[in-house]
Design a protein around this motif. Structure first.
Motif, PDB file in Angstrom:
ATOM      1  N   HIS A  66       0.837  -1.211   0.000  1.00 42.61           N
ATOM      2  CA  HIS A  66       0.000   0.000   0.000  1.00 42.61           C
ATOM      3  C   HIS A  66       0.866   1.253   0.000  1.00 42.61           C
ATOM      4  O   HIS A  66       1.287   1.724   1.067  1.00 42.61           O
ATOM      5  CB  HIS A  66      -0.964   0.015   1.191  1.00 42.61           C
ATOM      6  N   HIS A  68       1.632   5.127  -2.416  1.00 48.38           N
ATOM      7  CA  HIS A  68       1.264   6.040  -3.505  1.00 48.38           C
ATOM      8  C   HIS A  68       2.559   6.723  -3.914  1.00 48.38           C
ATOM      9  O   HIS A  68       3.033   7.632  -3.241  1.00 48.38           O
ATOM     10  CB  HIS A  68       0.233   7.068  -3.042  1.00 48.38           C
ATOM     11  N   VAL A 110      -1.324   1.768  -4.879  1.00 45.88           N
ATOM     12  CA  VAL A 110      -2.791   1.654  -4.811  1.00 45.88           C
ATOM     13  C   VAL A 110      -3.454   3.016  -4.976  1.00 45.88           C
ATOM     14  O   VAL A 110      -4.263   3.434  -4.154  1.00 45.88           O
ATOM     15  CB  VAL A 110      -3.253   1.016  -3.478  1.00 45.88           C
ATOM     16  N   LYS A 178      -8.480  -0.175  -7.920  1.00 44.31           N
ATOM     17  CA  LYS A 178      -8.640   0.381  -6.559  1.00 44.31           C
ATOM     18  C   LYS A 178      -9.880   1.279  -6.544  1.00 44.31           C
ATOM     19  O   LYS A 178     -10.049   2.134  -7.410  1.00 44.31           O
ATOM     20  CB  LYS A 178      -7.388   1.203  -6.212  1.00 44.31           C
ATOM     21  N   HIS A 239      -6.522  -0.787   4.725  1.00 38.56           N
ATOM     22  CA  HIS A 239      -6.646  -0.225   6.082  1.00 38.56           C
ATOM     23  C   HIS A 239      -7.478  -1.153   6.983  1.00 38.56           C
ATOM     24  O   HIS A 239      -7.007  -1.574   8.006  1.00 38.56           O
ATOM     25  CB  HIS A 239      -7.229   1.199   6.099  1.00 38.56           C
ATOM     26  N   ASP A 310       1.638   3.626   3.321  1.00 37.29           N
ATOM     27  CA  ASP A 310       0.690   4.685   2.961  1.00 37.29           C
ATOM     28  C   ASP A 310       1.092   6.074   3.454  1.00 37.29           C
ATOM     29  O   ASP A 310       0.234   6.854   3.838  1.00 37.29           O
ATOM     30  CB  ASP A 310      -0.706   4.311   3.514  1.00 37.29           C
TER      31      ASP A 310
END
Ligand SMILES: [Zn+2]
Length: 396
Positions: A66, A68, A110, A178, A239, A310
């Motif tokens: 996870h 970005h 994601v 996603k 999450h 994340d």
């Protein structure tokens, strides 16, 4: 060709051998064989590069499910489309290379920016033009909520809209899909507990993803949104902060392959600022989050827990291995479970356990070398590994 000499192994992450110590022979980017220390590698290994580990521990490369990659820092994210596109692209490559340098040889993006820099970086890495980890990416997140960020999302409405958006993402190179399922913990304008999607929209996305031999992941904090996602066939719940006992039982009772990708670093980042609106809210709901995640961990051993961070590049750089410490100190997980989550369990979740996630002949030669035995003392993982190898190439 590469020979990793005098390696110590962690038994549950090393397959096809009973050796506690050994040499690992690497050819063509793959693990060729695991042999007793000092074995003559024989023909075909003349002139091979040699890395003598002197008894240090060899682990498979780490996997983050996870992240970005375009996300430089919170200020830039909140600027939305105000940030120039070339900056997103350059930051995506910087973040990918930072991950690799810290031992993450596989990462899953994601939620890309809408210009898809993670896809371009993935393609450039795969073609050998630049260095970086193995990347799988969803492309931009598909969302029905106009209050989330327009830099991130593709907006869609209704089952037809979702089908269309999913097809478009695959056509443009997404590896999986996603969706946004609930509000966000980071946005003061959002309520993390509220669902922001309907079952028919999720089901439409799941069906099209299956047709493309792929799967759907959904961002979901609240128990209702999570329950809806699980029942609609979502494969990874991102999450999963407030997953209920009923939903966990449903997964087990129906033998589903639903996995939960925890992101403790992102939670911790918000907890660190108790004076902000987000920080106050996080401190209030933290007991529920902890109870929910511990119930999943303690009572549902068949449900795989994936590895996620994340956070922004800036935050990640400040303490790259913090997820290890948080899973130990906040959730009290066993060292073995933490190590499995960061490697083989995350590989299984993305259906890549035949290529990555453990040390085994035939798999990619992706490794990290650490000083000490992390199965006995997980704090060995709190600092960046001493060496990183990807596809048989020494990164450092
Ligand atoms: Zn995220």
């Amino acid at each position: 060709m590469l020979i990793l000499k005098n390696a110590s192994f962690v038994p549950f992450l090393t397959e096809g051998t009973d050796l506690k110590k050994g040499d690992v022979l690497v050819k063509g980017g793959l693990i060729d064989s695991i042999v007793p220390c000092g074995t003559d590698p024989g023909k075909g290994y003349e002139g091979a590069e040699i890395l003598d580990l002197g008894g240090k521990t060899l682990l498979p490369g780490l996997i983050d499910l996870h992240c970005h990659l375009f996300y430089e820092n919170i200020g830039a994210l909140m600027k939305g489309n105000g940030q120039p596109q070339p900056e997103f692209a350059i930051n995506t490559l910087r973040y990918a290379q930072k991950f690799l340098d810290c031992g993450y040889t596989t990462v899953r993006d994601v939620g890309d920016n809408h210009c898809r820099p993670a896809m371009y970086v993935r393609n450039f890495i795969n073609s050998g033009k630049v260095k970086g980890p193995r990347i799988t990416t969803s492309g931009p997140i598909i969302s029905s909520n106009w209050t989330t960020l327009d830099t991130l999302d593709i907006f869609a409405c209704g089952s037809d809209g979702f089908r269309d958006a999913v097809r478009k993402n695959f056509a443009q190179g997404a590896d999986f899909i996603k969706l946004y399922g609930s509000g966000s913990l980071m946005m003061p304008s959002n309520e993390p507990g509220y669902p922001i999607i309907e079952s028919d929209e999720i089901e439409a996305a799941v069906l099209v993803a299956k047709r493309n031999s792929s799967y759907v992941s959904v961002h979901a904090h609240g128990k209702t949104a999570i329950d809806m996602c699980v029942k609609a066939g979502v494969h990874t719940i991102e999450h999963a902060s407030m997953i209920s006992a009923d939903t966990l039982n449903y997964i087990d009772d129906n033998g589903l392959d639903t996995a939960l990708v925890l992101t403790m670093y992102a939670i911790d980042e918000i907890l660190e600022e108790p004076e902000t609106y987000n920080g106050k809210r996080m401190h209030q709901i933290m007991p529920t989050i902890k109870e929910s995640l511990l119930r999943a961990y303690n009572d549902h051993k068949n449900i795989l827990l994936g590895w996620g961070t994340d956070v922004s590049l800036e935050k990640f750089t400040s303490d790259p291995m913090r997820e290890f410490r948080l899973r130990k100190e906040t959730l009290g997980m066993s060292n073995e479970d933490i190590l499995r989550q960061a490697t083989i369990d995350s590989a299984k979740i993305i259906f890549q356990e035949d290529k990555v996630g453990s040390i085994k002949a035939g798999k990619y030669a992706d490794f990290v070398v650490v000083d000490g035995d992390p199965a006995a003392d997980i704090s060995v993982m709190y600092k960046v590994p001493e060496h990183v190898v990807k596809g048989g190439e020494i990164v450092r």
